[in-house]
Design a protein around this motif. Sequence first.
Motif, mmCIF file in Angstrom:
data_model
loop_
_atom_site.group_PDB
_atom_site.id
_atom_site.type_symbol
_atom_site.label_atom_id
_atom_site.label_comp_id
_atom_site.label_asym_id
_atom_site.label_seq_id
_atom_site.Cartn_x
_atom_site.Cartn_y
_atom_site.Cartn_z
ATOM 1 N N GLY A 163 0.833 -1.178 0.014
ATOM 2 C CA GLY A 163 -0.042 0.075 0.076
ATOM 3 C C GLY A 163 0.756 1.374 -0.001
ATOM 4 O O GLY A 163 0.702 2.104 0.944
ATOM 5 N N CYS A 164 1.635 1.348 -1.087
ATOM 6 C CA CYS A 164 2.751 2.419 -0.827
ATOM 7 C C CYS A 164 3.650 2.621 0.096
ATOM 8 O O CYS A 164 3.926 3.625 0.805
ATOM 9 C CB CYS A 164 2.043 3.708 -1.347
ATOM 10 S SG CYS A 164 1.427 4.125 -2.852
ATOM 11 N N PHE A 165 4.267 1.361 0.674
ATOM 12 C CA PHE A 165 5.078 1.194 1.752
ATOM 13 C C PHE A 165 4.533 1.685 3.271
ATOM 14 O O PHE A 165 5.274 2.319 3.773
ATOM 15 C CB PHE A 165 6.394 2.175 1.170
ATOM 16 C CG PHE A 165 6.905 1.676 -0.096
ATOM 17 C CD1 PHE A 165 7.617 0.580 -0.063
ATOM 18 C CD2 PHE A 165 6.870 2.367 -1.102
ATOM 19 C CE1 PHE A 165 8.110 0.025 -1.207
ATOM 20 C CE2 PHE A 165 7.197 1.979 -2.348
ATOM 21 C CZ PHE A 165 8.017 1.120 -2.401
ATOM 22 N N LYS A 166 3.355 1.628 3.207
ATOM 23 C CA LYS A 166 2.663 2.147 4.370
ATOM 24 C C LYS A 166 2.138 0.916 5.314
ATOM 25 O O LYS A 166 1.918 0.967 6.637
ATOM 26 C CB LYS A 166 1.371 3.236 3.940
ATOM 27 C CG LYS A 166 0.211 2.657 3.980
ATOM 28 C CD LYS A 166 -0.899 3.802 3.547
ATOM 29 C CE LYS A 166 -2.103 3.162 3.132
ATOM 30 N NZ LYS A 166 -2.980 3.987 2.472
ATOM 31 N N TYR A 167 1.870 -0.262 4.810
ATOM 32 C CA TYR A 167 1.355 -1.397 5.703
ATOM 33 C C TYR A 167 2.465 -1.650 6.542
ATOM 34 O O TYR A 167 3.634 -1.724 6.230
ATOM 35 C CB TYR A 167 1.043 -2.450 4.919
ATOM 36 C CG TYR A 167 -0.246 -1.990 3.952
ATOM 37 C CD1 TYR A 167 -1.119 -1.248 4.270
ATOM 38 C CD2 TYR A 167 -0.552 -2.541 2.801
ATOM 39 C CE1 TYR A 167 -2.389 -0.660 3.536
ATOM 40 C CE2 TYR A 167 -1.642 -2.428 1.832
ATOM 41 C CZ TYR A 167 -2.331 -1.538 2.195
ATOM 42 O OH TYR A 167 -3.395 -1.229 1.697
ATOM 43 N N SER A 168 2.046 -2.318 7.674
ATOM 44 C CA SER A 168 3.129 -2.924 8.704
ATOM 45 C C SER A 168 4.120 -4.088 8.103
ATOM 46 O O SER A 168 5.017 -4.415 8.993
ATOM 47 C CB SER A 168 2.254 -3.438 9.882
ATOM 48 O OG SER A 168 1.604 -4.667 9.576
ATOM 49 N N ASN A 169 3.644 -4.448 6.931
ATOM 50 C CA ASN A 169 4.701 -5.344 6.283
ATOM 51 C C ASN A 169 6.093 -4.974 5.940
ATOM 52 O O ASN A 169 7.004 -5.581 5.625
ATOM 53 C CB ASN A 169 4.255 -6.391 5.324
ATOM 54 C CG ASN A 169 3.431 -5.452 4.043
ATOM 55 O OD1 ASN A 169 3.576 -4.314 4.427
ATOM 56 N ND2 ASN A 169 2.962 -6.227 3.080
ATOM 57 N N THR A 170 6.027 -3.599 5.608
ATOM 58 C CA THR A 170 7.187 -3.005 5.176
ATOM 59 C C THR A 170 8.325 -2.919 6.123
ATOM 60 O O THR A 170 8.070 -2.557 7.169
ATOM 61 C CB THR A 170 6.707 -1.248 4.766
ATOM 62 O OG1 THR A 170 5.497 -1.510 3.970
ATOM 63 C CG2 THR A 170 7.754 -0.857 4.075
ATOM 64 N N THR A 171 9.461 -3.192 5.445
ATOM 65 C CA THR A 171 10.520 -3.143 6.371
ATOM 66 C C THR A 171 11.713 -2.275 5.851
ATOM 67 O O THR A 171 11.632 -1.759 4.562
ATOM 68 C CB THR A 171 11.389 -4.841 6.605
ATOM 69 O OG1 THR A 171 11.583 -5.096 5.129
ATOM 70 C CG2 THR A 171 10.170 -5.518 7.086
ATOM 71 N N SER A 172 12.888 -2.237 6.557
ATOM 72 C CA SER A 172 14.018 -1.548 5.851
ATOM 73 C C SER A 172 14.449 -2.032 4.542
ATOM 74 O O SER A 172 14.832 -1.546 3.617
ATOM 75 C CB SER A 172 14.917 -1.300 6.767
ATOM 76 O OG SER A 172 15.708 -2.569 7.347
ATOM 77 N N LYS A 173 14.210 -3.551 4.466
ATOM 78 C CA LYS A 173 14.784 -4.165 3.338
ATOM 79 C C LYS A 173 14.013 -3.791 2.283
ATOM 80 O O LYS A 173 14.316 -3.502 1.106
ATOM 81 C CB LYS A 173 14.614 -5.571 3.895
ATOM 82 C CG LYS A 173 15.309 -6.373 2.854
ATOM 83 C CD LYS A 173 15.438 -7.906 3.398
ATOM 84 C CE LYS A 173 15.770 -9.041 2.196
ATOM 85 N NZ LYS A 173 15.762 -10.086 2.710
ATOM 86 N N THR A 174 12.468 -3.676 2.356
ATOM 87 C CA THR A 174 11.828 -3.175 1.275
ATOM 88 C C THR A 174 12.032 -1.860 0.597
ATOM 89 O O THR A 174 12.173 -2.116 -0.601
ATOM 90 C CB THR A 174 10.187 -3.231 1.918
ATOM 91 O OG1 THR A 174 9.832 -4.116 2.859
ATOM 92 C CG2 THR A 174 9.210 -3.136 0.881
ATOM 93 N N HIS A 175 12.620 -1.094 1.572
ATOM 94 C CA HIS A 175 12.952 0.304 1.103
ATOM 95 C C HIS A 175 14.046 0.158 0.201
ATOM 96 O O HIS A 175 14.579 0.748 -0.668
ATOM 97 C CB HIS A 175 12.915 1.195 2.227
ATOM 98 C CG HIS A 175 11.521 1.967 2.556
ATOM 99 N ND1 HIS A 175 10.845 2.543 1.981
ATOM 100 C CD2 HIS A 175 10.849 1.492 3.499
ATOM 101 C CE1 HIS A 175 9.875 2.809 2.575
ATOM 102 N NE2 HIS A 175 9.738 2.278 3.513
ATOM 103 N N GLN A 176 14.974 -0.742 1.061
ATOM 104 C CA GLN A 176 16.521 -0.891 0.344
ATOM 105 C C GLN A 176 16.330 -1.402 -1.130
ATOM 106 O O GLN A 176 16.890 -0.922 -2.074
ATOM 107 C CB GLN A 176 17.483 -1.893 1.105
ATOM 108 C CG GLN A 176 18.040 -1.031 2.031
ATOM 109 C CD GLN A 176 18.648 -2.166 3.187
ATOM 110 O OE1 GLN A 176 18.559 -3.105 3.176
ATOM 111 N NE2 GLN A 176 18.820 -1.467 4.610
ATOM 112 N N ILE A 177 15.253 -2.533 -1.240
ATOM 113 C CA ILE A 177 15.106 -2.903 -2.668
ATOM 114 C C ILE A 177 14.499 -1.916 -3.808
ATOM 115 O O ILE A 177 15.133 -1.640 -4.792
ATOM 116 C CB ILE A 177 14.417 -4.410 -2.450
ATOM 117 C CG1 ILE A 177 15.096 -5.474 -1.773
ATOM 118 C CG2 ILE A 177 14.032 -4.663 -3.960
ATOM 119 C CD1 ILE A 177 14.149 -6.375 -1.428
ATOM 120 N N ALA A 178 13.444 -1.316 -3.020
ATOM 121 C CA ALA A 178 12.850 -0.110 -3.915
ATOM 122 C C ALA A 178 13.910 0.748 -4.247
ATOM 123 O O ALA A 178 13.814 1.392 -5.381
ATOM 124 C CB ALA A 178 11.874 0.474 -3.008
ATOM 125 N N GLY A 179 15.134 1.277 -3.533
ATOM 126 C CA GLY A 179 16.215 2.096 -3.644
ATOM 127 C C GLY A 179 16.906 1.813 -4.813
ATOM 128 O O GLY A 179 17.318 2.354 -5.914
#
Length: 326
Positions: A163-179
């Motif tokens: 949900g655009c990186f807002k649900y509680s399943n989002t982690t720093s890893k999710t953001h790193q991969i997105a990066g």
Amino acid sequence: MMNSVINQMAEELRKAPKVALFSHVSPDGDCIGSMLGIGLALEALGKEVAMINPDPIPRNLSFLPGVDKIARSMPNPLPETLLFVDCADLQRVQLQREDLPAEAVILNLDHHISNQNFGKINWVDSHAAASGELAYALIRRLNVELTLEIAANLYTALLTDTGCFKYSNTTSKTHQIAGELIDAGINLGDIHHFVFDQTPMVKLELLRRGLNQLQIFAEGQIGMMTLRKRDFEESGAEESLSEGLIDHARTIEGVEVAVLFKESKPDTIRVSLRSNRWLDVNRIADSFGGGGHKRAAGCTLHVSLEEAKQMVRQSIEEELKLGRSH
Ligand code: 5GP
Ligand code: MN
Ligand code: MN
């Protein structure tokens, strides 16, 4: 442990000349984006790839690179190596084990806590926010270049399941991969626009009807929305357009659990469940033969709409009464 299962899956794929990829019914951005990302990567390795989804592709995903390669039915003959993406069980692709050749090499890549480990190799990581995270790791392991096309698919997978990186399943890893995916050169503005800001008018008509049938129970903790068969027929909206409508019930102040009942056929009710802070909706979906995650799950009931609403409501009310104690 996780490392070795990635290696095993990568090894099976490396040695296969042909691979068929499967994604689940009522497709979402994660199953389609992950399947396409892996499919394009396998093509880059020179493999013959079939990508299969039994349902039409939702309109807001039709921009995904490679989407025209997806077929509705299985190729004949079927390759030996079959990779299931984002599917908790074979029913999610409308298959039984007997429908597949006995010698099939079944690879199972998924992040659902309810996964049935139906493969020869089961790479199931319920801590991953999206199957797209696993698809990313697999593509890296296969040493395939992260092209714009692959990156756009994987980014869409992460974007939609979090949900655009807002649900509680989002982690720093999710953001790193997105990066990493952003560094591959994808156009963020375009992807967000295509996925979220192209609402067809008929979807708003469906929302209007859903809101008209919004009910609140359990002192405000349950928000229930209903879409009857005639709501789809009269609005002219296909079923996939109901995606996301449940959030209007989930985000009401005080609501812990949101439910959307969709009457697909007169006695076939698709149930979507969401929770906000603590209630495990996977347990509820599981008790009706479905599954999913703690905060997002679903099931299909073969009863009337009214019966389905009664049964699911009762089950949620019981869980709410039990509270967090189990
Ligand atoms: P949705 O409500 O968006 O259809 O699904 C929410 C989540 O629950 C998704 O992660 C989806 O994969 C899972 N899910 C939905 N329906 C079913 C079902 O019938 N069986 C299983 N195993 N999982 C489901
Ligand atoms: Mn999915
Ligand atoms: Mn997923």
